[in-house]
Write a protein that holds these residues in place. Structure first.
Motif, PDB file in Angstrom:
ATOM      1  N   ASP A  38       5.192   6.171   5.251  1.00 36.52           N
ATOM      2  CA  ASP A  38       5.468   6.596   3.879  1.00 36.52           C
ATOM      3  C   ASP A  38       5.356   8.112   3.751  1.00 36.52           C
ATOM      4  O   ASP A  38       4.898   8.796   4.671  1.00 36.52           O
ATOM      5  CB  ASP A  38       4.536   5.879   2.884  1.00 36.52           C
ATOM      6  N   GLN A  95     -12.423   1.579   0.897  1.00 37.21           N
ATOM      7  CA  GLN A  95     -11.280   2.282   0.339  1.00 37.21           C
ATOM      8  C   GLN A  95     -11.431   3.762   0.621  1.00 37.21           C
ATOM      9  O   GLN A  95     -12.551   4.274   0.687  1.00 37.21           O
ATOM     10  CB  GLN A  95     -11.191   2.025  -1.164  1.00 37.21           C
ATOM     11  N   ALA A  96     -10.292   4.450   0.830  1.00 40.22           N
ATOM     12  CA  ALA A  96     -10.360   5.850   1.245  1.00 40.22           C
ATOM     13  C   ALA A  96     -10.940   6.718   0.129  1.00 40.22           C
ATOM     14  O   ALA A  96     -11.744   7.597   0.354  1.00 40.22           O
ATOM     15  CB  ALA A  96      -8.974   6.326   1.646  1.00 40.22           C
ATOM     16  N   ASN A 126       0.838  -1.209   0.000  1.00 41.41           N
ATOM     17  CA  ASN A 126       0.000   0.000   0.000  1.00 41.41           C
ATOM     18  C   ASN A 126       0.870   1.254   0.000  1.00 41.41           C
ATOM     19  O   ASN A 126       0.608   2.208  -0.733  1.00 41.41           O
ATOM     20  CB  ASN A 126      -0.888   0.030   1.240  1.00 41.41           C
ATOM     21  N   GLY A 163      -9.989  -3.673  -1.272  1.00 42.12           N
ATOM     22  CA  GLY A 163     -10.432  -3.078  -0.012  1.00 42.12           C
ATOM     23  C   GLY A 163     -10.471  -4.102   1.109  1.00 42.12           C
ATOM     24  O   GLY A 163     -11.004  -3.841   2.176  1.00 42.12           O
ATOM     25  N   LEU A 171      -6.544  -4.392   4.433  1.00 42.61           N
ATOM     26  CA  LEU A 171      -6.387  -3.909   5.813  1.00 42.61           C
ATOM     27  C   LEU A 171      -7.309  -4.667   6.767  1.00 42.61           C
ATOM     28  O   LEU A 171      -6.951  -4.885   7.929  1.00 42.61           O
ATOM     29  CB  LEU A 171      -6.654  -2.405   5.883  1.00 42.61           C
ATOM     30  N   LYS A 209       2.245   1.797  -3.308  1.00 38.73           N
ATOM     31  CA  LYS A 209       1.180   2.161  -4.244  1.00 38.73           C
ATOM     32  C   LYS A 209       0.849   3.650  -4.165  1.00 38.73           C
ATOM     33  O   LYS A 209       0.582   4.302  -5.158  1.00 38.73           O
ATOM     34  CB  LYS A 209      -0.055   1.303  -3.910  1.00 38.73           C
TER      35      LYS A 209
HETATM   36  P1  ADP Z   1      -6.769  -2.434  -1.154  1.00 32.55           P
HETATM   37  O1  ADP Z   1      -6.636  -3.897  -1.452  1.00 32.55           O
HETATM   38  O2  ADP Z   1      -7.888  -1.789  -1.902  1.00 32.55           O
HETATM   39  O3  ADP Z   1      -5.487  -1.703  -1.184  1.00 32.55           O
HETATM   40  P2  ADP Z   1      -6.609  -2.086   1.693  1.00 32.55           P
HETATM   41  O4  ADP Z   1      -7.558  -2.555   2.744  1.00 32.55           O
HETATM   42  O5  ADP Z   1      -5.213  -2.584   1.752  1.00 32.55           O
HETATM   43  O6  ADP Z   1      -7.306  -2.435   0.335  1.00 32.55           O
HETATM   44  O7  ADP Z   1      -6.595  -0.508   1.720  1.00 32.55           O
HETATM   45  C1  ADP Z   1      -7.805   0.196   1.786  1.00 32.55           C
HETATM   46  C2  ADP Z   1      -7.645   1.611   1.348  1.00 32.55           C
HETATM   47  O8  ADP Z   1      -6.869   2.326   2.304  1.00 32.55           O
HETATM   48  C3  ADP Z   1      -6.908   1.806   0.049  1.00 32.55           C
HETATM   49  O9  ADP Z   1      -7.761   1.639  -1.051  1.00 32.55           O
HETATM   50  C4  ADP Z   1      -6.455   3.257   0.182  1.00 32.55           C
HETATM   51  O10 ADP Z   1      -7.524   4.104  -0.164  1.00 32.55           O
HETATM   52  C5  ADP Z   1      -6.178   3.391   1.666  1.00 32.55           C
HETATM   53  N1  ADP Z   1      -4.735   3.251   1.997  1.00 32.55           N
HETATM   54  C6  ADP Z   1      -4.155   2.158   2.530  1.00 32.55           C
HETATM   55  N2  ADP Z   1      -2.838   2.377   2.748  1.00 32.55           N
HETATM   56  C7  ADP Z   1      -2.579   3.634   2.320  1.00 32.55           C
HETATM   57  C8  ADP Z   1      -1.407   4.448   2.286  1.00 32.55           C
HETATM   58  N3  ADP Z   1      -0.223   4.007   2.724  1.00 32.55           N
HETATM   59  N4  ADP Z   1      -1.533   5.712   1.793  1.00 32.55           N
HETATM   60  C9  ADP Z   1      -2.726   6.168   1.367  1.00 32.55           C
HETATM   61  N5  ADP Z   1      -3.867   5.454   1.365  1.00 32.55           N
HETATM   62  C10 ADP Z   1      -3.812   4.194   1.843  1.00 32.55           C
END
Ligand code: ADP
Length: 561
Positions: free
Chosen positions: A343, A362-363, A311, A375, A378, A314
């Motif tokens: 990060d 997702q954010a 993440n 999503g 996490l 990404k």
């Molecule tokens: P996904 O498989 O969609 O990445 P996650 O549960 O890992 O699902 O993450 C959910 C959401 O949290 C992501 O879609 C993103 O919007 C946000 N997110 C997670 N980690 C970060 C990060 N390091 N910086 C910014 N946004 C993040």
């Protein structure tokens, strides 16, 4: 079904009747018992007093019984309590009748005590004291009346709820529960089937891309293939996430207890990302390896870490990603560790932060469209961390970056016991190293699918392993009897004889008892793994084949020739 409804109806009727009777009758019964208890206590007190008085009276007035009778009446009136009367039954001097006339007979006697009268130690007569319950009748009737009224007030509003409707509602609920349980079982079966059905062609797609990349191709085609490979990896991650999530939801996720080293786990984790980081530096800050050996599930711990690092990569265009581990509490046999992944990327708005650890969240959906993702990552991390007795949380500022923190509690050992120390963390090795370890080994591949045969054969041949192919389980059993193999890779679903039966057949022969047999299958659930071990296999490799995982496992089981 009909039978159980009938007996349920009967039971409900009996329970309702019993409850109604208790509600109606309990208050007057309690009242009556309390009244009787009170009356009895009163009677005992009266008896004590009267015995003393009468003894006194008889001993002090031995002259004439008429005047004695008048005096006795005075004494009795003195000690008389409402509802109580006293009767002299006999006297040693025979003047009983005279005294009896003084005392009124009772119509409603209930509680009676008889006492002997003593005159300086000798018995002079007997006295009976009786308590009438007549005065208690009014309060008892009143209580009965009131409790009836109260019960009516309680039951009146319920009179319109027919018992039949209640029974129907209960049976409907039971039926709905059965349907929900069946649906949940069907969901698990569906997921297991889908997982198998998707993995088999995915193995074909990913394997063929790898094979094509190993050939001489023009740069443009290579670029297309690399992009296809990347997409198939993302697709596989989504499939794995869905499978993991359903395992967690179904309570089927279990953690292993293996010994591992923290620094090896961290180094291997960032190694996997090196090709994808572009302008971003990956930095590890961890204590020197003085923590010793940790005991826990390194693969699941690495899964959490990989998800956070991927993440971070990404969502970070430039800057750095710092992966830090701080021991919070170390005892001789436990280690509580605080991990953080910091990060310098996009950051996450405050209002979105709270829901990120719930599934399918997702954010920012526009970002998701750009970067992809289910999503679930996490949400899975949160559950895994909780299974390791820890917590997960984040700090983030939009435009500044995010830090994801988590804690876990693991077992700790200063020295490895080597008892189950099959290091599960993948070790990246190049073809040269792998060839040195595996070249010349003879492997029997039991696999009915031609595409899968091609892929596995190619991967193994690439490092110098010699491969024979059996088209089904029966053929595999026959070939093992005559060939001198170092290992068997066994598909599970095959015509003629499946992989489980073939393994049992091989194990039942003397030449097949020591031979390493690994399942290589698209069945990827934990119970599939257990089934392979139960059938007598030594391990389980899932499809699509991950070269790293395949070689790591082969190195464990193939003895150098
Ligand atoms: P996904 O498989 O969609 O990445 P996650 O549960 O890992 O699902 O993450 C959910 C959401 O949290 C992501 O879609 C993103 O919007 C946000 N997110 C997670 N980690 C970060 C990060 N390091 N910086 C910014 N946004 C993040």
């Amino acid at each position: 079904m009909q039978k159980s409804t009938f007996s349920l109806k009967k039971i409900i009727t009996i329970i309702a009747g019993a409850v109604a009777s208790v509600v109606f009758l309990l208050p007057p019964i309690i009242h009556l018992l309390l009244s009787l208890d009170n009356a009895d206590k009163q009677l005992r007190a009266e008896l004590r007093i009267s015995t003393v008085h009468l003894n006194k009276f008889i001993s002090n007035n031995p002259v004439t019984w008429t005047s004695q009778a008048i005096r006795l009446q005075a004494v009795l009136e003195d000690i008389h309590a409402p509802g109580t009367s006293i009767r002299i039954l006999s006297l040693s001097n025979g003047r009983l009748n005279e005294i009896r006339q003084i005392l009124e007979p009772l119509d409603f006697p209930r509680l009676t005590r008889q006492e002997k009268l003593y005159d300086y130690g000798e018995v002079v007569g007997e006295v009976e004291i009786t308590l009438s319950l007549r005065p208690l009748l009014i309060p008892i009737l009143l209580t009965l009346f009131l409790s009836t009224i109260i019960s009516l007030i309680i039951f009146f509003p319920l009179r319109n709820i027919p018992l039949r409707a209640l029974i129907q509602a209960t049976s409907a609920l039971l039926a709905a529960k059965n349907v929900a349980e069946a649906a949940s079982r069907a969901k698990s079966d569906f997921l297991a089937n889908m997982s198998h059905e998707i993995r088999t062609p995915m193995n074909g797609v990913m394997g063929m891309i790898d094979l094509a990349l190993d050939t001489e191709i023009p740069p443009k085609t290579k670029d297309y293939l690399l992009k296809a490979k990347n997409s198939s990896r993302i697709l596989l991650r989504v499939i794995n996430d869905i499978l993991d999530f359903s395992k967690i939801e179904g309570g089927k996720m279990t953690l292993e207890l293996l010994e591992f080293r923290l620094n090896a786990l961290l180094n291997d984790s960032i190694e996997l990302f090196k090709p994808d980081t572009n302008n971003v530096a990956l930095i590890i800050k961890a204590p020197p390896d003085g923590i010793g050996w940790l005991i826990g599930d390194p693969l699941r711990l690495q899964q959490v870490l990989l998800n956070l690092i991927s993440n971070a990569i990404k969502f970070t265009k430039h800057g750095e990603i710092i992966i830090q581990v701080v021991p919070v509490e170390l005892t001789d046999d436990t280690a509580r560790l605080h991990f953080s992944v910091k990060d310098t990327g996009l950051g996450i708005p405050k209002e979105k932060q709270a829901t990120l650890f719930t599934s399918f969240t997702q954010a920012d959906e526009s970002i998701t469209r750009k970067f992809g993702g289910s999503g679930l990552g996490l949400a899975i991390c949160k559950r895994l961390v909780e299974m390791m007795n820890g917590e997960i949380w984040l700090e983030s500022e939009v435009g500044q970056g995010s830090t994801f923190h988590f804690t876990v509690t693991l077992g700790r050992k200063l020295k490895s016991s080597d008892f189950n120390n099959k290091d599960k963390i993948s070790k990246t090795k190049d073809i040269k190293q792998l060839s040195q370890l595996l070249s010349g080994a003879k492997v029997l591949l039991a696999e009915d699918n031609i595409i899968n045969q091609m892929i596995a054969k190619n991967i193994l041949n690439n490092v110098g392993i010699l491969v024979d192919v059996a088209q089904n389980g029966l053929e595999a059993v026959r070939m093992v009897a005559t060939g001198d193999y170092d290992l068997v890779l066994m598909d599970i679903q095959m015509p003629e004889m499946d992989g489980y039966s073939a393994t049992r057949a091989i194990r039942s022969e003397s030449h097949g008892q020591e031979l390493p047999i690994l399942a290589m299958t698209a069945h990827a659930l934990a119970e599939d793994y257990d089934k392979s071990l139960e059938a007598g296999m030594n391990g389980h490799i899932t499809k699509p084949i991950d070269r790293q995982q395949l070689f790591d496992t082969l190195i464990q089981w193939i003895k150098p020739r």
